[in-house]
Enzyme design. Structure first.
Site, PDB file in Angstrom:
ATOM      1  N   ARG A  27       4.229-166.759  73.161  1.00 54.56           N
ATOM      2  CA  ARG A  27       4.517-166.033  71.934  1.00 54.56           C
ATOM      3  C   ARG A  27       4.645-167.072  70.817  1.00 54.56           C
ATOM      4  NH1 ARG A  27       9.987-162.518  70.533  1.00 54.56           N
ATOM      5  NH2 ARG A  27       9.277-161.740  68.495  1.00 54.56           N
ATOM      6  N   HIS A  28       4.229-166.689  69.639  1.00 53.84           N
ATOM      7  CA  HIS A  28       4.312-167.591  68.487  1.00 53.84           C
ATOM      8  C   HIS A  28       5.758-168.036  68.245  1.00 53.84           C
ATOM      9  CE1 HIS A  28       6.179-164.394  66.132  1.00 53.84           C
ATOM     10  NE2 HIS A  28       5.279-163.581  66.661  1.00 53.84           N
ATOM     11  N   TRP A  75      10.357-163.335  59.532  1.00 52.27           N
ATOM     12  CA  TRP A  75      10.857-161.983  59.742  1.00 52.27           C
ATOM     13  C   TRP A  75      11.468-161.784  61.132  1.00 52.27           C
ATOM     14  CZ3 TRP A  75       7.547-157.456  57.349  1.00 52.27           C
ATOM     15  CH2 TRP A  75       7.605-157.549  55.957  1.00 52.27           C
ATOM     16  N   THR A  95       7.760-156.253  62.081  1.00 54.03           N
ATOM     17  CA  THR A  95       6.692-157.044  61.463  1.00 54.03           C
ATOM     18  C   THR A  95       5.314-156.457  61.713  1.00 54.03           C
ATOM     19  OG1 THR A  95       8.059-159.014  61.815  1.00 54.03           O
ATOM     20  CG2 THR A  95       5.765-159.368  61.188  1.00 54.03           C
ATOM     21  N   GLU A 124      -0.293-158.361  66.938  1.00 48.46           N
ATOM     22  CA  GLU A 124       0.911-157.662  67.362  1.00 48.46           C
ATOM     23  C   GLU A 124       0.685-156.148  67.337  1.00 48.46           C
ATOM     24  OE1 GLU A 124       3.346-157.084  68.995  1.00 48.46           O
ATOM     25  OE2 GLU A 124       5.052-158.164  68.126  1.00 48.46           O
ATOM     26  N   HIS A 150       1.075-152.540  66.135  1.00 49.57           N
ATOM     27  CA  HIS A 150       1.312-152.031  64.786  1.00 49.57           C
ATOM     28  C   HIS A 150       2.494-151.070  64.830  1.00 49.57           C
ATOM     29  CE1 HIS A 150       0.755-150.351  60.833  1.00 49.57           C
ATOM     30  NE2 HIS A 150      -0.270-151.164  60.602  1.00 49.57           N
ATOM     31  N   TYR A 151       3.526-151.377  64.041  1.00 42.35           N
ATOM     32  CA  TYR A 151       4.734-150.567  64.055  1.00 42.35           C
ATOM     33  C   TYR A 151       4.697-149.412  63.059  1.00 42.35           C
ATOM     34  CZ  TYR A 151       7.739-152.944  67.399  1.00 42.35           C
ATOM     35  OH  TYR A 151       8.310-153.423  68.560  1.00 42.35           O
ATOM     36  N   ARG A 190      10.669-149.050  70.276  1.00 46.29           N
ATOM     37  CA  ARG A 190      10.653-150.502  70.452  1.00 46.29           C
ATOM     38  C   ARG A 190      10.255-150.919  71.870  1.00 46.29           C
ATOM     39  NH1 ARG A 190      15.689-153.694  68.096  1.00 46.29           N
ATOM     40  NH2 ARG A 190      14.229-155.351  68.624  1.00 46.29           N
TER      41      ARG A 190
END
Length: 432
Positions: free
Chosen positions: A75-76, A81, A93, A165, A167-168, A195
């Site tokens: 993971r980055h 954020w 994010t 990622e 999309h939220y 989540r």
């Protein structure tokens, strides 16, 4: 036992008459016996082959579906954020393109150093998303391997929107703690499902939402020029089905298959030049494979891909490889899985004949006895998800995942010579 060249014994009855024959035989013996250090090439693996079923201890020709590939998942680093830096708040994010924080840059550099020091067997390709925080992290990782031998650094770099990622939707840009308190009018009872759940879909962005219009302007070209490829909101299941699985089928797996085939061909040619023996033999006691043919242990000499992406796209990738939709226990473990920023994971997989994928327990290729997942700081990784923190494995146990530098020395001398002479190294870059 190590295979030795068999020679006939000589009985000398008349020394004067047999002396020429003895001298010729000694000459043949000296010229044909392999030198101890230079021509005695082998592939060393940390696991004990004697603990494997006979079908796995004897290399044989096999289809591509039996080739086991290695994935290093990262993971980055912390973004502005992610809420990991003073003064920042944890914010939904998704596809919002924010950079790494100062803490995230440090995490990315540390991750790069850990990868280069712990996994010293070479990376065939680096795969990352088109979002800045992932690409910055991938940049540091690639440079860490570039400081090693030529064959260790990724020879191909792929940046693909399908690794973005999750999309939220309409939650993007909202502080998570505020959403969980219902400040923005969302159903508090659904927030946790949005989540963590595999199937729950967050509220979608409206077509006229300024955030939607900005994303279409920014990402449409990178998403194949198609507006429908820029999501308005996604569940994990949608990420896995619409993005990760097609990416596996069309990009990641073919790249690793190609790398594995090239590796086998080069090693086979190298070994044929070193030692003219037609058969493959296995040293069960020492865990070595001796060979001089092209067809060498495809289940071990797979490709290795470094995937630098995001918490949910990595979870979706793990979900596809572990077929969690067919395993309730694995799905529950995946939904509770939290992937930390800057902590590399390792897993292995193969593609089956029916086109699906299968995650391979590390115990198939290395000795991890006494190292159950409960011994790790990442206790969320369960038995149904064979994903391991890289730093939890002894470095000696990772020898089974790659080819020793001894074998690659003669394959990469030309590249090293070119580097020393000032010629630039070439890495293929694909932005999909």
């Amino acid at each position: 036992m190590r295979q030795q060249i068999s020679y006939s014994s000589f009985v000398i009855l008349d020394v004067k008459r047999m002396l020429p024959l003895v001298l010729v035989s000694l000459l043949l013996l000296v010229t044909s016996y392999p030198k101890k250090n230079n021509n005695q090439t082998y592939l060393r693996f940390a696991h004990s082959l004697s603990n494997m079923p006979p079908s796995q201890t004897t290399p044989s020709s096999s289809s591509s579906s039996s080739t086991i590939h290695t994935l290093l998942l990262c993971r980055h680093g912390d973004s502005i954020w992610n809420g990991g830096s003073p003064g920042s708040q944890e914010t939904f994010t998704g596809w919002t393109d924010v950079p790494l924080s100062s803490k995230g840059v440090t995490e990315a550099k540390n991750t790069a150093r850990e990868l280069a020091s712990s996994y010293s067997h070479g990376i065939d390709a680096c795969f990352t998303s088109i979002l800045t925080r992932a690409r910055e992290t991938a940049h540091y990782c690639c440079w860490a391997f570039a400081e090693k031998s030529f064959w260790m650094e990724p020879q191909r770099y792929v940046s693909d929107y399908r690794l973005n990622e999750r999309h939220y939707g309409a939650l993007q840009g909202y502080v998570k703690e505020e959403v969980e308190r219902g400040v923005h009018g969302h159903d508090v009872g659904l927030v946790q499902a949005w989540r963590r759940s595999w199937y729950a879909v967050p509220p979608l962005l409206e077509d006229e939402d300024p955030r939607r219009l900005e994303e279409l302007k920014k990402y449409r070209h990178s998403c194949g020029g198609r507006q429908e490829n820029v999501p308005r909101g996604e569940s994990l299941e949608m990420v896995a089905r619409d993005r990760i699985r097609p990416f596996l089928d069309s990009v990641l797996h073919p790249v690793l298959e190609e790398a594995a085939q090239s590796k086998r061909e080069k090693i086979g040619a190298s070994l044929r030049n070193r030692r003219k023996v037609a058969n493959i033999s296995v040293d069960d006691k020492n865990g070595r494979i001796w060979t001089t043919t092209n067809d060498i242990s495809s289940s071990f000499l797979g490709g290795c891909g470094l995937v630098v992406a995001h918490a949910n796209s990595l979870r979706a990738l793990i979900g596809v490889l572990c077929q969690v939709e067919n395993d309730e226990v694995a799905l529950t473990q995946l939904e509770g899985m939290k992937i930390q920023t800057g902590v590399p994971l390792i897993m292995r997989y193969r593609r089956l004949d029916d086109g699906t994928y299968q995650a391979c327990p590390l115990t198939e290729v290395m000795d991890v006895s006494g190292m159950g997942p409960s011994s790790f700081s990442h206790k969320i990784i369960g038995d149904s998800l064979p994903v391991w923190p890289l730093n939890a494995l002894p470095k000696s146990s990772l020898h089974g995942f790659g080819v020793t530098s001894l074998l690659y020395d003669d394959l990469t001398n030309n590249h090293d010579d070119e580097t020393k002479s000032g010629k630039a190294k070439t890495i293929r870059i694909d932005v999909i």
